[in-house]
Design a protein around this motif. Structure first.
Motif, mmCIF file in Angstrom:
data_model
loop_
_atom_site.group_PDB
_atom_site.id
_atom_site.type_symbol
_atom_site.label_atom_id
_atom_site.label_comp_id
_atom_site.label_asym_id
_atom_site.label_seq_id
_atom_site.Cartn_x
_atom_site.Cartn_y
_atom_site.Cartn_z
ATOM 1 N N PRO A 75 0.843 -1.203 0.000
ATOM 2 C CA PRO A 75 0.000 0.000 0.000
ATOM 3 C C PRO A 75 0.874 1.247 0.000
ATOM 4 C CG PRO A 75 0.135 -0.899 2.199
ATOM 5 C CD PRO A 75 0.846 -1.876 1.307
ATOM 6 N N SER A 76 0.258 2.391 -0.205
ATOM 7 C CA SER A 76 1.014 3.645 -0.209
ATOM 8 C C SER A 76 1.406 4.076 1.196
ATOM 9 C CB SER A 76 0.200 4.761 -0.878
ATOM 10 O OG SER A 76 -0.035 4.460 -2.233
ATOM 11 N N LEU A 77 0.629 3.632 2.186
ATOM 12 C CA LEU A 77 0.915 3.983 3.578
ATOM 13 C C LEU A 77 0.607 2.791 4.476
ATOM 14 C CD1 LEU A 77 1.533 6.045 5.873
ATOM 15 C CD2 LEU A 77 -0.902 6.646 5.835
ATOM 16 N N ILE A 78 1.537 2.480 5.369
ATOM 17 C CA ILE A 78 1.319 1.456 6.390
ATOM 18 C C ILE A 78 1.452 2.136 7.746
ATOM 19 C CG2 ILE A 78 2.113 -0.699 7.410
ATOM 20 C CD1 ILE A 78 3.310 -1.428 4.710
ATOM 21 N N ILE A 79 0.448 1.969 8.587
ATOM 22 C CA ILE A 79 0.469 2.521 9.938
ATOM 23 C C ILE A 79 0.571 1.368 10.927
ATOM 24 C CG2 ILE A 79 -0.851 3.781 11.695
ATOM 25 C CD1 ILE A 79 -2.191 5.329 9.393
ATOM 26 N N VAL A 80 1.588 1.415 11.787
ATOM 27 C CA VAL A 80 1.745 0.408 12.843
ATOM 28 C C VAL A 80 1.435 1.107 14.156
ATOM 29 C CG1 VAL A 80 3.228 -1.342 13.869
ATOM 30 C CG2 VAL A 80 3.575 -0.681 11.475
ATOM 31 N N ASP A 81 0.192 0.953 14.599
ATOM 32 C CA ASP A 81 -0.237 1.668 15.803
ATOM 33 C C ASP A 81 0.292 0.984 17.064
ATOM 34 O OD1 ASP A 81 -1.536 3.658 17.217
ATOM 35 O OD2 ASP A 81 -3.406 2.521 17.375
ATOM 36 N N ARG A 82 0.767 1.769 18.001
ATOM 37 C CA ARG A 82 1.311 1.292 19.289
ATOM 38 C C ARG A 82 2.444 0.294 19.052
ATOM 39 N NH1 ARG A 82 -1.714 -1.458 22.361
ATOM 40 N NH2 ARG A 82 -1.380 -0.535 24.404
ATOM 41 N N PHE A 83 3.315 0.624 18.146
ATOM 42 C CA PHE A 83 4.446 -0.227 17.749
ATOM 43 C C PHE A 83 5.227 -0.761 18.944
ATOM 44 C CE2 PHE A 83 9.121 0.091 16.972
ATOM 45 C CZ PHE A 83 9.279 -1.024 16.169
ATOM 46 N N THR A 84 5.544 0.106 19.893
ATOM 47 C CA THR A 84 6.392 -0.315 21.012
ATOM 48 C C THR A 84 5.665 -1.214 22.007
ATOM 49 O OG1 THR A 84 5.840 1.725 22.201
ATOM 50 C CG2 THR A 84 7.857 1.736 20.879
ATOM 51 N N SER A 85 4.344 -1.234 21.981
ATOM 52 C CA SER A 85 3.597 -2.038 22.950
ATOM 53 C C SER A 85 3.675 -3.533 22.658
ATOM 54 C CB SER A 85 2.125 -1.607 22.987
ATOM 55 O OG SER A 85 1.467 -1.955 21.782
ATOM 56 N N TYR A 86 4.101 -3.904 21.464
ATOM 57 C CA TYR A 86 4.154 -5.321 21.089
ATOM 58 C C TYR A 86 5.460 -5.994 21.509
ATOM 59 C CZ TYR A 86 0.148 -4.033 18.224
ATOM 60 O OH TYR A 86 -1.075 -3.563 17.803
ATOM 61 N N PHE A 87 6.361 -5.212 22.079
ATOM 62 C CA PHE A 87 7.659 -5.757 22.458
ATOM 63 C C PHE A 87 7.992 -5.373 23.898
ATOM 64 C CE2 PHE A 87 7.592 -4.766 17.948
ATOM 65 C CZ PHE A 87 7.897 -6.000 17.400
ATOM 66 N N SER A 88 8.785 -6.184 24.537
ATOM 67 C CA SER A 88 9.179 -5.920 25.911
ATOM 68 C C SER A 88 9.996 -4.640 25.994
ATOM 69 C CB SER A 88 10.009 -7.093 26.458
ATOM 70 O OG SER A 88 10.571 -6.767 27.714
ATOM 71 N N SER A 89 9.604 -3.755 26.914
ATOM 72 C CA SER A 89 10.307 -2.474 27.051
ATOM 73 C C SER A 89 11.720 -2.654 27.584
ATOM 74 C CB SER A 89 9.524 -1.537 27.982
ATOM 75 O OG SER A 89 9.387 -2.121 29.267
ATOM 76 N N THR A 90 11.995 -3.814 28.177
ATOM 77 C CA THR A 90 13.327 -4.051 28.738
ATOM 78 C C THR A 90 14.258 -4.778 27.772
ATOM 79 O OG1 THR A 90 12.579 -6.141 29.747
ATOM 80 C CG2 THR A 90 12.415 -4.134 31.084
ATOM 81 N N ARG A 91 13.714 -5.231 26.642
ATOM 82 C CA ARG A 91 14.536 -5.950 25.667
ATOM 83 C C ARG A 91 14.723 -5.072 24.433
ATOM 84 N NH1 ARG A 91 12.700 -12.102 25.004
ATOM 85 N NH2 ARG A 91 14.694 -12.070 23.868
ATOM 86 N N ILE A 92 15.734 -4.234 24.498
ATOM 87 C CA ILE A 92 15.989 -3.246 23.453
ATOM 88 C C ILE A 92 16.194 -3.907 22.095
ATOM 89 C CG2 ILE A 92 17.657 -1.513 22.670
ATOM 90 C CD1 ILE A 92 18.070 -0.747 25.576
ATOM 91 N N GLU A 93 16.811 -5.104 22.099
ATOM 92 C CA GLU A 93 17.106 -5.756 20.824
ATOM 93 C C GLU A 93 15.840 -6.078 20.033
ATOM 94 O OE1 GLU A 93 16.902 -9.013 23.984
ATOM 95 O OE2 GLU A 93 17.732 -6.994 23.774
ATOM 96 N N GLU A 94 14.698 -6.246 20.723
ATOM 97 C CA GLU A 94 13.452 -6.543 20.024
ATOM 98 C C GLU A 94 12.997 -5.335 19.197
ATOM 99 O OE1 GLU A 94 10.427 -7.963 22.613
ATOM 100 O OE2 GLU A 94 11.489 -9.818 23.119
ATOM 101 N N HIS A 95 13.100 -4.139 19.771
ATOM 102 C CA HIS A 95 12.731 -2.925 19.048
ATOM 103 C C HIS A 95 13.658 -2.707 17.854
ATOM 104 C CE1 HIS A 95 9.819 -1.532 22.038
ATOM 105 N NE2 HIS A 95 10.684 -1.905 22.965
ATOM 106 N N VAL A 96 14.936 -2.924 18.063
ATOM 107 C CA VAL A 96 15.922 -2.726 17.001
ATOM 108 C C VAL A 96 15.688 -3.732 15.872
ATOM 109 C CG1 VAL A 96 18.367 -2.819 16.407
ATOM 110 C CG2 VAL A 96 17.649 -1.793 18.578
ATOM 111 N N LYS A 97 15.444 -4.989 16.228
ATOM 112 C CA LYS A 97 15.212 -6.026 15.220
ATOM 113 C C LYS A 97 13.995 -5.705 14.367
ATOM 114 C CE LYS A 97 14.159 -10.959 14.676
ATOM 115 N NZ LYS A 97 13.923 -12.239 15.391
#
Length: 209
Positions: free
Chosen positions: A114-136
């Motif tokens: 699509p022309s636009l993809i929105i990922v709402d609450r992106f950070t909520s799907y990963f553990s806030s203490t596991r930085i590597e998950e956000h980076v990956k």
């Protein structure tokens, strides 16, 4: 927030996020604990999807949590033109965890982007203490987006694709993702952006069909 104020905020957001350029990735932070910010964020995302993309005959995909979206849509709908036929170009895919997001982007080359993809609450799907998950995940989003735009360009699609992801707090993620996101800004920054007294016709949201 009145509809006119939402439209003005949408104009400024499109400009500040650089959404006119294909291939951009934007991370927007808001305070999930404040109801007003949750509602403004959701309304803004839908208004960008509708008036900056769907009305221009461009498709939009929103990846979101079903319960969260259904909680806020009734109030948000009061600010939107829900009867607009352009809403047919906006689709929602409900996800319950980070692995579903990763799988979608890992297979993105198999779909018509699509022309636009929105990922709402992106950070909520990963553990806030596991930085590597956000980076990956950010790295996978970046690679998938670049690959999709290369394919779209080869097929003569000048509009391309871009991504907006939202973070549920001003402090998450607890790592620097500037390598992957072109812009990182807060909802309060957007709300505080000075209004323009006049806007060029090229910046108007509605398309001229």
């Amino acid at each position: 927030m009145a509809t006119e104020a939402l439209d003005d905020l949408t104009l400024r957001a499109v400009r500040e996020m650089g959404l006119k350029k294909a291939g951009g990735m934007v991370l927007v932070k808001f305070n999930e604990e404040k109801k007003e910010e949750r509602l403004v964020k959701t309304a803004l995302l839908f208004n960008i999807a509708l008036k900056a993309f769907a009305r221009r005959k461009c498709s939009v995909l929103i990846l979101c949590n079903k319960k969260d979206m259904e909680t806020h849509l009734p109030e948000v709908a009061q600010l939107l033109d829900v009867k607009d036929p352009a809403f047919d170009r906006i689709s929602m895919k409900y996800v319950s965890g980070g692995q579903e997001i990763l799988k979608y982007f890992a297979k993105m080359h198999m779909y018509k982007a699509p022309s636009l993809i929105i990922v709402d609450r992106f950070t909520s799907y990963f553990s806030s203490t596991r930085i590597e998950e956000h980076v990956k995940c950010a790295a996978i989003l970046r690679n998938a987006l670049d690959h999709a735009n290369a394919l779209l360009e080869n097929h003569g699609n000048p509009m391309g694709c871009r991504v907006i992801a939202t973070s549920r707090s001003y402090t998450e993620p607890f790592c620097d993702l500037s390598t992957y996101f072109d812009f990182q800004l807060t909802l309060t920054t957007l709300l505080g952006t000075p209004k323009r007294s006049s806007l060029d016709s090229a910046e108007k949201l509605e398309s001229k069909d």
